[in-house]
Design an enzyme around this catalytic site. Structure first.
Site, PDB file in Angstrom:
ATOM      1  N   CYS A 110       0.813  -1.204   0.000  1.00  0.00           N
ATOM      2  CA  CYS A 110       0.000   0.000   0.000  1.00  0.00           C
ATOM      3  C   CYS A 110       0.855   1.266   0.000  1.00  0.00           C
ATOM      4  CB  CYS A 110      -0.973  -0.049   1.181  1.00  0.00           C
ATOM      5  SG  CYS A 110      -2.408   1.026   1.017  1.00  0.00           S
ATOM      6  N   HIS A 111       0.815   2.072   1.054  1.00  0.00           N
ATOM      7  CA  HIS A 111       1.594   3.304   1.149  1.00  0.00           C
ATOM      8  C   HIS A 111       2.996   3.077   1.714  1.00  0.00           C
ATOM      9  CE1 HIS A 111      -2.419   5.038   0.670  1.00  0.00           C
ATOM     10  NE2 HIS A 111      -1.827   6.180   0.345  1.00  0.00           N
TER      11      HIS A 111
END
Length: 181
Positions: A110-111
């Site tokens: 994800c991030h």
């Protein structure tokens, strides 16, 4: 498969996406490995389910009190705030970079690649992430693609990346396979 292997899970004191911590953690345990929660501060970390507070988790050790030599691999869960906090902490960035320097596998979802950018380890690597990181990653020299999971061996270690919680099944399988080697 991971008998005798210890895997670090690095998270900030707040902001980790809970499912991106708990699902890979469970995958490591089910494969016979030992997960350890590492953070920038001792105590408990606050996880989130998107923007809502989730559970808290006890920290096993800090980046100050351990290093890559203590582990066989590293998992970087996402959440928007989590990697943003980590990339602003010099010890956390050094901790992450150390896994690349040691040639040990790293998995980020994800991030989480924001922390990889700060560590200076994404250049010439094939990588995926949450779509909003695409420009940041390509500006840092990575070859970004919109794929469920990517395993890149073009560098000193295996780098496993994934986009989002919907990709966790493939991400968990890929990280267990990489940590097995």
């Amino acid at each position: 498969m991971l008998q005798g292997k210890t895997i670090a899970f690095l998270v900030a004191p707040q902001g980790v996406e809970q499912v991106e911590l708990t699902e890979p953690w469970r995958a490591v345990e089910q494969a016979g490995g030992t997960p350890r929660l590492v953070s920038t501060h001792p105590g408990r970390v606050q996880a989130f389910n998107h923007l809502d507070r989730g559970d808290t988790f006890e920290v096993d050790t800090t980046v100050r009190d351990s290093g890559p030599a203590d582990y066989d691999g590293l998992v970087l869960p996402g959440g928007v705030a989590n990697p943003d906090f980590l990339r602003m902490d010099d010890e956390a960035v050094r901790f992450v970079r150390g896994f690349f320097d040691a040639g040990k596998p790293v998995a980020a979802i994800c991030h989480a690649p924001w922390t990889l950018i700060e560590a200076g380890v994404v250049g010439d690597r094939a990588i995926t992430s949450w779509p909003s990181l695409r420009t940041d990653l390509t500006n840092a020299g990575a070859a970004w693609a919109d794929q469920e999971v990517m395993v890149c061996a073009n560098g000193p270690n295996k780098l496993i990346t994934s986009r989002k919680p919907d990709d966790l099944k493939a991400f968990c399988q890929a990280l267990v396979d990489a940590f097995e080697d």
